[in-house]
Design a protein around this motif. Structure first.
Motif, PDB file in Angstrom:
ATOM      1  N   LEU A 179      27.006 -43.321 -84.870  1.00 37.51           N
ATOM      2  CA  LEU A 179      28.368 -43.323 -85.413  1.00 37.51           C
ATOM      3  C   LEU A 179      28.657 -42.074 -86.244  1.00 37.51           C
ATOM      4  O   LEU A 179      29.725 -41.482 -86.126  1.00 37.51           O
ATOM      5  CB  LEU A 179      28.592 -44.580 -86.262  1.00 37.51           C
ATOM      6  N   THR A 180      27.706 -41.687 -87.096  1.00 32.60           N
ATOM      7  CA  THR A 180      28.028 -40.587 -88.018  1.00 32.60           C
ATOM      8  C   THR A 180      27.693 -39.211 -87.450  1.00 32.60           C
ATOM      9  O   THR A 180      28.438 -38.263 -87.664  1.00 32.60           O
ATOM     10  CB  THR A 180      27.282 -40.760 -89.354  1.00 32.60           C
ATOM     11  N   VAL A 181      26.572 -39.090 -86.728  1.00 36.47           N
ATOM     12  CA  VAL A 181      26.194 -37.767 -86.213  1.00 36.47           C
ATOM     13  C   VAL A 181      27.015 -37.432 -84.983  1.00 36.47           C
ATOM     14  O   VAL A 181      27.607 -36.361 -84.880  1.00 36.47           O
ATOM     15  CB  VAL A 181      24.685 -37.699 -85.880  1.00 36.47           C
ATOM     16  N   THR A 182      27.066 -38.356 -84.033  1.00 40.76           N
ATOM     17  CA  THR A 182      27.731 -38.059 -82.773  1.00 40.76           C
ATOM     18  C   THR A 182      29.241 -38.275 -82.859  1.00 40.76           C
ATOM     19  O   THR A 182      30.014 -37.435 -82.433  1.00 40.76           O
ATOM     20  CB  THR A 182      27.137 -38.920 -81.647  1.00 40.76           C
ATOM     21  N   PHE A 183      29.648 -39.413 -83.450  1.00 39.08           N
ATOM     22  CA  PHE A 183      31.084 -39.695 -83.475  1.00 39.08           C
ATOM     23  C   PHE A 183      31.754 -39.315 -84.788  1.00 39.08           C
ATOM     24  O   PHE A 183      32.935 -39.590 -84.995  1.00 39.08           O
ATOM     25  CB  PHE A 183      31.340 -41.169 -83.147  1.00 39.08           C
ATOM     26  N   MET A 184      31.001 -38.694 -85.702  1.00 36.76           N
ATOM     27  CA  MET A 184      31.567 -38.157 -86.932  1.00 36.76           C
ATOM     28  C   MET A 184      32.289 -39.199 -87.778  1.00 36.76           C
ATOM     29  O   MET A 184      33.259 -38.890 -88.462  1.00 36.76           O
ATOM     30  CB  MET A 184      32.583 -37.032 -86.645  1.00 36.76           C
ATOM     31  N   ALA A 185      31.843 -40.445 -87.716  1.00 35.68           N
ATOM     32  CA  ALA A 185      32.481 -41.468 -88.542  1.00 35.68           C
ATOM     33  C   ALA A 185      32.157 -41.219 -90.014  1.00 35.68           C
ATOM     34  O   ALA A 185      31.165 -40.578 -90.342  1.00 35.68           O
ATOM     35  CB  ALA A 185      31.975 -42.848 -88.140  1.00 35.68           C
ATOM     36  N   THR A 220      30.478 -46.298 -92.845  1.00 37.81           N
ATOM     37  CA  THR A 220      29.485 -46.724 -91.865  1.00 37.81           C
ATOM     38  C   THR A 220      28.281 -47.356 -92.548  1.00 37.81           C
ATOM     39  O   THR A 220      27.780 -48.401 -92.122  1.00 37.81           O
ATOM     40  CB  THR A 220      29.029 -45.530 -91.008  1.00 37.81           C
ATOM     41  N   GLY A 221      27.820 -46.731 -93.630  1.00 36.84           N
ATOM     42  CA  GLY A 221      26.667 -47.254 -94.348  1.00 36.84           C
ATOM     43  C   GLY A 221      26.938 -48.627 -94.934  1.00 36.84           C
ATOM     44  O   GLY A 221      26.129 -49.552 -94.801  1.00 36.84           O
ATOM     45  N   LEU A 222      28.100 -48.775 -95.564  1.00 40.26           N
ATOM     46  CA  LEU A 222      28.460 -50.070 -96.157  1.00 40.26           C
ATOM     47  C   LEU A 222      28.537 -51.144 -95.083  1.00 40.26           C
ATOM     48  O   LEU A 222      28.063 -52.268 -95.260  1.00 40.26           O
ATOM     49  CB  LEU A 222      29.795 -49.971 -96.891  1.00 40.26           C
ATOM     50  N   THR A 223      29.131 -50.763 -93.943  1.00 41.05           N
ATOM     51  CA  THR A 223      29.244 -51.717 -92.850  1.00 41.05           C
ATOM     52  C   THR A 223      27.865 -52.139 -92.356  1.00 41.05           C
ATOM     53  O   THR A 223      27.622 -53.304 -92.064  1.00 41.05           O
ATOM     54  CB  THR A 223      30.027 -51.090 -91.677  1.00 41.05           C
ATOM     55  N   LEU A 224      26.956 -51.173 -92.314  1.00 41.67           N
ATOM     56  CA  LEU A 224      25.602 -51.470 -91.852  1.00 41.67           C
ATOM     57  C   LEU A 224      24.925 -52.472 -92.794  1.00 41.67           C
ATOM     58  O   LEU A 224      24.209 -53.371 -92.354  1.00 41.67           O
ATOM     59  CB  LEU A 224      24.788 -50.175 -91.770  1.00 41.67           C
ATOM     60  N   THR A 225      25.178 -52.328 -94.092  1.00 41.47           N
ATOM     61  CA  THR A 225      24.627 -53.284 -95.051  1.00 41.47           C
ATOM     62  C   THR A 225      25.163 -54.686 -94.769  1.00 41.47           C
ATOM     63  O   THR A 225      24.405 -55.653 -94.657  1.00 41.47           O
ATOM     64  CB  THR A 225      24.981 -52.864 -96.483  1.00 41.47           C
ATOM     65  N   ILE A 226      26.482 -54.793 -94.629  1.00 41.30           N
ATOM     66  CA  ILE A 226      27.082 -56.107 -94.394  1.00 41.30           C
ATOM     67  C   ILE A 226      26.569 -56.696 -93.085  1.00 41.30           C
ATOM     68  O   ILE A 226      26.153 -57.854 -93.013  1.00 41.30           O
ATOM     69  CB  ILE A 226      28.620 -55.990 -94.364  1.00 41.30           C
ATOM     70  N   PHE A 227      26.529 -55.844 -92.053  1.00 45.43           N
ATOM     71  CA  PHE A 227      26.060 -56.307 -90.757  1.00 45.43           C
ATOM     72  C   PHE A 227      24.590 -56.740 -90.819  1.00 45.43           C
ATOM     73  O   PHE A 227      24.228 -57.826 -90.353  1.00 45.43           O
ATOM     74  CB  PHE A 227      26.231 -55.200 -89.712  1.00 45.43           C
ATOM     75  N   GLY A 228      23.753 -55.881 -91.420  1.00 44.28           N
ATOM     76  CA  GLY A 228      22.316 -56.136 -91.429  1.00 44.28           C
ATOM     77  C   GLY A 228      21.974 -57.434 -92.145  1.00 44.28           C
ATOM     78  O   GLY A 228      21.233 -58.280 -91.628  1.00 44.28           O
ATOM     79  N   VAL A 229      22.540 -57.619 -93.342  1.00 41.05           N
ATOM     80  CA  VAL A 229      22.262 -58.822 -94.112  1.00 41.05           C
ATOM     81  C   VAL A 229      22.760 -60.051 -93.350  1.00 41.05           C
ATOM     82  O   VAL A 229      22.046 -61.056 -93.209  1.00 41.05           O
ATOM     83  CB  VAL A 229      22.906 -58.730 -95.511  1.00 41.05           C
ATOM     84  N   GLY A 230      23.959 -59.944 -92.826  1.00 36.55           N
ATOM     85  CA  GLY A 230      24.538 -61.078 -92.093  1.00 36.55           C
ATOM     86  C   GLY A 230      23.736 -61.414 -90.847  1.00 36.55           C
ATOM     87  O   GLY A 230      23.459 -62.585 -90.568  1.00 36.55           O
ATOM     88  N   THR A 287      28.735 -35.047 -95.771  1.00 33.55           N
ATOM     89  CA  THR A 287      29.732 -34.487 -94.859  1.00 33.55           C
ATOM     90  C   THR A 287      29.126 -34.309 -93.475  1.00 33.55           C
ATOM     91  O   THR A 287      28.012 -33.821 -93.352  1.00 33.55           O
ATOM     92  CB  THR A 287      30.238 -33.110 -95.350  1.00 33.55           C
ATOM     93  N   ASN A 288      29.855 -34.710 -92.485  1.00 36.05           N
ATOM     94  CA  ASN A 288      29.367 -34.558 -91.118  1.00 36.05           C
ATOM     95  C   ASN A 288      29.508 -33.121 -90.684  1.00 36.05           C
ATOM     96  O   ASN A 288      30.358 -32.396 -91.183  1.00 36.05           O
ATOM     97  CB  ASN A 288      30.159 -35.476 -90.176  1.00 36.05           C
ATOM     98  N   TYR A 289      28.654 -32.718 -89.757  1.00 36.01           N
ATOM     99  CA  TYR A 289      28.678 -31.327 -89.307  1.00 36.01           C
ATOM    100  C   TYR A 289      29.271 -31.214 -87.915  1.00 36.01           C
ATOM    101  O   TYR A 289      28.828 -31.865 -86.979  1.00 36.01           O
ATOM    102  CB  TYR A 289      27.266 -30.744 -89.308  1.00 36.01           C
ATOM    103  N   PHE A 290      30.290 -30.397 -87.816  1.00 35.57           N
ATOM    104  CA  PHE A 290      30.923 -30.134 -86.533  1.00 35.57           C
ATOM    105  C   PHE A 290      30.912 -28.629 -86.319  1.00 35.57           C
ATOM    106  O   PHE A 290      31.511 -27.884 -87.084  1.00 35.57           O
ATOM    107  CB  PHE A 290      32.350 -30.681 -86.546  1.00 35.57           C
ATOM    108  N   ARG A 291      30.200 -28.176 -85.276  1.00 40.29           N
ATOM    109  CA  ARG A 291      29.947 -26.758 -85.125  1.00 40.29           C
ATOM    110  C   ARG A 291      31.212 -25.906 -85.022  1.00 40.29           C
ATOM    111  O   ARG A 291      31.311 -24.857 -85.633  1.00 40.29           O
ATOM    112  CB  ARG A 291      29.092 -26.530 -83.879  1.00 40.29           C
ATOM    113  N   GLU A 292      32.202 -26.367 -84.257  1.00 41.82           N
ATOM    114  CA  GLU A 292      33.339 -25.481 -84.005  1.00 41.82           C
ATOM    115  C   GLU A 292      34.388 -25.525 -85.104  1.00 41.82           C
ATOM    116  O   GLU A 292      35.423 -24.891 -85.005  1.00 41.82           O
ATOM    117  CB  GLU A 292      33.968 -25.804 -82.639  1.00 41.82           C
ATOM    118  N   GLU A 293      34.123 -26.317 -86.146  1.00 44.63           N
ATOM    119  CA  GLU A 293      35.060 -26.345 -87.258  1.00 44.63           C
ATOM    120  C   GLU A 293      34.831 -25.097 -88.096  1.00 44.63           C
ATOM    121  O   GLU A 293      33.719 -24.774 -88.435  1.00 44.63           O
ATOM    122  CB  GLU A 293      34.775 -27.583 -88.102  1.00 44.63           C
TER     123      GLU A 293
END
Lengths: 508, 317
Positions: free
Chosen positions: B80-86, B91-101, B310-316
């Motif tokens: 989500l964060t590296v490839t789709f730049m979310a 994303t991290g918070l969601t992962l916590t909620i998802f993982g615990v649940g 911050t996510n890295y996008f090469r052409e930015e």
């Protein structure tokens, strides 16, 4: 064409085309550079110089066309490919890791095994000796001056065994002395048979360092000329497409009086370190006071201190006889002090990118309206007036300013400040990134203000411009004033020395 | 005296799950990604470790399963964060909620199927998780209990920390990794495969967090399944990264201090009557104070990797 290729150019580009969406950045560009020569790539902003070089260094991939390296066709898909072909690029914005030492930055990403620091240092010193570079290999990058950082960038490329060196606007941030030093290194490299491509828009440097010049205009390669056969005017004409006068006028005002004076002003940066220390200077009506200095010498703190965005730790700023230290930015604006600061990313300060011109005008005037509602009419007419007066190109005054080109955005910013009829106008880098035409429009605007008895503070990068435009020049070094000189009587070299901290006694 | 030694020993053990979480987060942040999903990755690791342990009766397989599950959870984050730049925080918070649940859900499901209504690891595997007892060594006074009396996780944790230190500080790959977190554009221009190394480090970090999760269920809860077994340790781990100044070795000491705070309530003299809830609050209170204190620190080397968050996008440009 086939005959030419037999000559085995270090690099030859044939019909390179690159599009970004619908924008044609490079349109069938041809370019050749020989071993043992310095080729200058000249063109205005947006003419496609950097895009072309990024394709040579593997950051972008061309849509059409081919690149030949030493006569053989090459496909460059990544920076690694470029470095294996011996092409190294020194970017305009340095690509260095601040918390690493010089040598850690130099070996970064190379394939060899981890080497002991002592061995590495020796290797680096050997390269330094060969080309006449100087560096402390163990120094951390965040402790380095701009010129040292550039040396690290060059070493990074040389360490990888590059024999084609591309430099993107290398002198933009250097003092004249540092520029001289860089040019000596480049001549050394050339003498040892390397090819050097230098991107710049400073004509005098092109004439000084290069053997040939390739001129780009609007993504097309216009012409390639031998440097010794041409002069600045010819190059400008090729670059802009029509003759342009390179003179900046400097009207002489008869009566000047002090309007703002700083006494022992010390201002801290946002992070608590000293920004500027013990500033003493006067601003006079009907005068342009230039501010020169290596980037980050305290220019920003000086401007923000006067505008009230940063509070002076000690000292007094007298404006028309009254101390304005401690007043809010709004009170200072109402007193008639206006600031336009163009930061490196150009939009960061002063304008809201997603708003149109009208709304950006309102940012400064909304308080004048009565009641809780916005009155758009005056702002709209002001925006329309600016468009007409400054020749701003925009589809409408409601188009978000981020869709406008850099030059037009800067005209909007400066225009808005001028329309508030300030008595003191502070401008920082107003021509940053602008092409020659737009730059001259801005110079004219500033001169117009000067004629109206406004005191103008002009923070600039280009020393040639400072010398021609300003009446006096204040030089900053590490947050201290190393001299205030009369622009008529000083030289570029003298200012360069002061920028590196050599205090000059002469006061103007 | 023996009381003090016992207190130190339980503190070290008690800090170990936090140490895993911190190490996982350090290596993730070193490539420029702030993964707030530590709590979730630990929960998923706990669940996978427990379930595999219960069905295979093998401690080693349970550990591997915890690592793999944590790494897989981190892989979701990485995609989500590296490839789709979310956005990394969301994303991290969601992962916590998802993982615990998700872990709780699996637990409920398994309990529903079991006959006794509880889930407990078999005796063979719990025996392997007990504190070690080396003939001769563990009996030495003072040194024995302080060095040779822990459960296997403690040793794994310390070895992991030392290995990570070596990786980050003494290898070329580690240098490249750190460069990505500081300035991905510089790393990219130097020919480092930014995306590849981001994936590797984020997943490795998630795996290490997963082992920390296994600790919570196997040691703290003695191999009996309960819901919400991680219970906020993941959040302390995220804060501890800052306290440790992004250094794996300092993380060892930091986690032991927090381990001590968690054990304090059992070791204060009975005469002092402060409500127990105060001690439960203590680690979080100290975390807050630590965060404020460290925000004043200005050293460049001991601060967060510059590009972190911050996510890295090469052409930015």
């Amino acid at each position: 064409m086939a005959d030419k290729r037999k000559e085995n150019f270090a690099i030859e580009c044939v019909g390179i085309t690159k599009r970004f969406g619908s924008v044609l950045a490079n349109d069938h560009i041809d370019l050749q550079v020989r071993n043992g020569e310095v080729l200058a790539l000249l063109g205005e902003n947006g003419s496609g110089k950097t895009t072309l070089m990024n394709m040579l260094s593997g950051i972008y991939h061309p849509d059409e066309g081919s690149i030949f390296v030493n006569g053989e066709e090459a496909v460059i898909n990544s920076p690694t490919d470029a470095s294996e072909l011996g092409i190294g690029m020194i970017h305009q914005h340095f690509k260095l890791v601040d918390v690493f030492s010089a040598m850690e930055n130099i070996v970064l990403g190379t394939k060899e095994k981890y080497e002991k620091p002592a061995v590495l240092e020796e290797k680096i010193n050997a390269i330094c000796d060969k080309f006449g570079l100087e560096i402390d290999a163990r120094k951390k990058v965040y402790n380095m001056s701009v010129s040292e950082k550039q040396t690290v960038e060059i070493l990074k490329v040389l360490y990888r065994g590059a024999n084609v060196l591309i430099l993107d606007e290398p002198t933009a941030v250097l003092t004249p002395q540092e520029t001289e030093k860089l040019f000596r290194i480049l001549r050394n490299m050339k003498a040892q048979g390397n090819a050097v491509i230098i991107i710049t828009h400073k004509l005098n440097e092109v004439l000084e360092i290069s053997d040939r010049v390739t001129i780009l205009r609007k993504g097309q390669s216009i012409d390639t000329v031998e440097t010794k056969d041409c002069d600045a005017n010819q190059l400008t004409e090729l670059m802009v497409g029509r003759p342009v006068s390179l003179e900046i006028e400097r009207p002489i005002m008869d009566e000047v009086g002090t309007i703002l004076s700083c006494k022992n002003v010390t201002i801290k940066k946002a992070d608590g370190t000293i920004g500027v220390r013990n500033l003493n200077f006067d601003m006079k009506t009907g005068e342009i006071l230039g501010v020169a200095g290596v980037a980050g010498s305290g220019q920003k703190e000086l401007c923000e201190g006067i505008a009230g965005l940063l509070k002076a730790e000690c000292g007094e700023i007298h404006y028309e006889g009254k101390n304005i230290v401690g007043k809010t930015p709004e009170e200072i604006i109402n007193l008639g002090i206006s600031m336009s600061f163009v930061p490196e990313d150009r939009l960061g300060m002063g304008l809201v990118a997603s708003m149109g011109m009208v709304e950006n005008m309102l940012l400064k005037t909304y308080k004048k309206g009565k009641g809780p509602f916005l009155v758009r009419k005056p702002a709209r007419s002001l925006a329309e007036k600016l468009v007409k007066k400054l020749g701003i190109v925009t589809s409408s005054v409601d188009t978000p300013v981020r869709f406008m080109s850099g030059g037009n955005v800067q005209k909007v910013l400066l225009g808005r400040e001028i329309e508030s009829n300030p008595k003191v106008l502070i401008t920082a880098y107003p021509v940053r990134g602008l092409d020659i035409n737009s730059s001259y429009t801005i110079y004219d605007l500033l001169n117009e203000q000067k004629k109206k008895d406004v005191a103008v503070l002009y923070v600039g990068e280009d020393l040639d411009v400072l010398l021609e435009l300003c009446d006096r020049i204040l030089v900053l070094c590490h947050g201290e004033i190393t001299g205030i000189v009369d622009a008529e009587e000083t030289t570029k070299e003298e200012i360069g020395l002061m920028m590196t901290g050599e205090s000059v006694k002469k006061e103007a | 005296m023996s009381m003090l030694i016992k207190f130190i020993a339980v503190s070290i053990a008690s800090g170990t799950p936090i140490l895993f979480g911190t190490l996982g987060e350090i290596i993730t942040e070193k490539v420029g990604h702030l993964n707030l999903g530590v709590e979730g990755m630990m929960a998923i690791g706990a669940c996978a470790g427990f379930m595999v342990g219960m069905s295979t009766d093998s401690f080693l397989l349970a550990l591997l399963a915890a690592f793999a599950a944590g790494a897989f959870a981190a892989l979701i984050y990485a995609v989500l964060t590296v490839t789709f730049m979310a956005n990394q925080n969301v994303t991290g918070l969601t992962l916590t909620i998802f993982g615990v649940g998700f872990a709780n859900f699996c637990g409920y499901y398994a309990i529903g199927k079991s006959e006794s209504g509880t889930l407990k690891l078999p005796e063979n595997i719990t025996a392997q998780m007990r504190n070690i007892n080396i003939e001769g060594l563990s009996d030495i006074p003072v040194i024995g209990p302080l060095l040779f009396s822990y459960n296997p996780f403690v040793y794994i944790g310390i070895v992991t920390a030392l290995l990570l230190w070596f990786y980050l500080r003494r290898t070329k790959t580690g240098l490249n990794t750190r460069a990505i977190g500081e300035n991905p554009a510089a790393a990219d221009a130097a020919g480092i495969k930014v995306t590849k190394w981001k994936y590797i480090n984020i997943c490795l970090g998630g795996g290490i967090c997963g082992i920390g999760g296994a600790y919570t269920i196997m040691i703290i809860n003695k191999g009996v399944w309960i819901s919400d077994c991680v219970g906020g340790l993941g959040w302390i781990a995220v804060a501890l990264v800052i306290f440790a100044g992004w250094s794996p070795v300092k993380a060892i000491f930091g986690s032991f201090i927090f381990g001590a705070l968690r054990q304090l309530k059992y070791y204060v003299p009975a005469a002092i009557t402060i409500p127990g809830a105060f001690y439960d609050m203590l680690p979080y209170l100290i975390t807050t104070i630590v965060l404020i204190a460290t925000s004043i620190r200005t050293s460049r080397e001991k601060s967060q990797p510059e590009a972190c968050g911050t996510n890295y996008f090469r052409e930015e440009r």
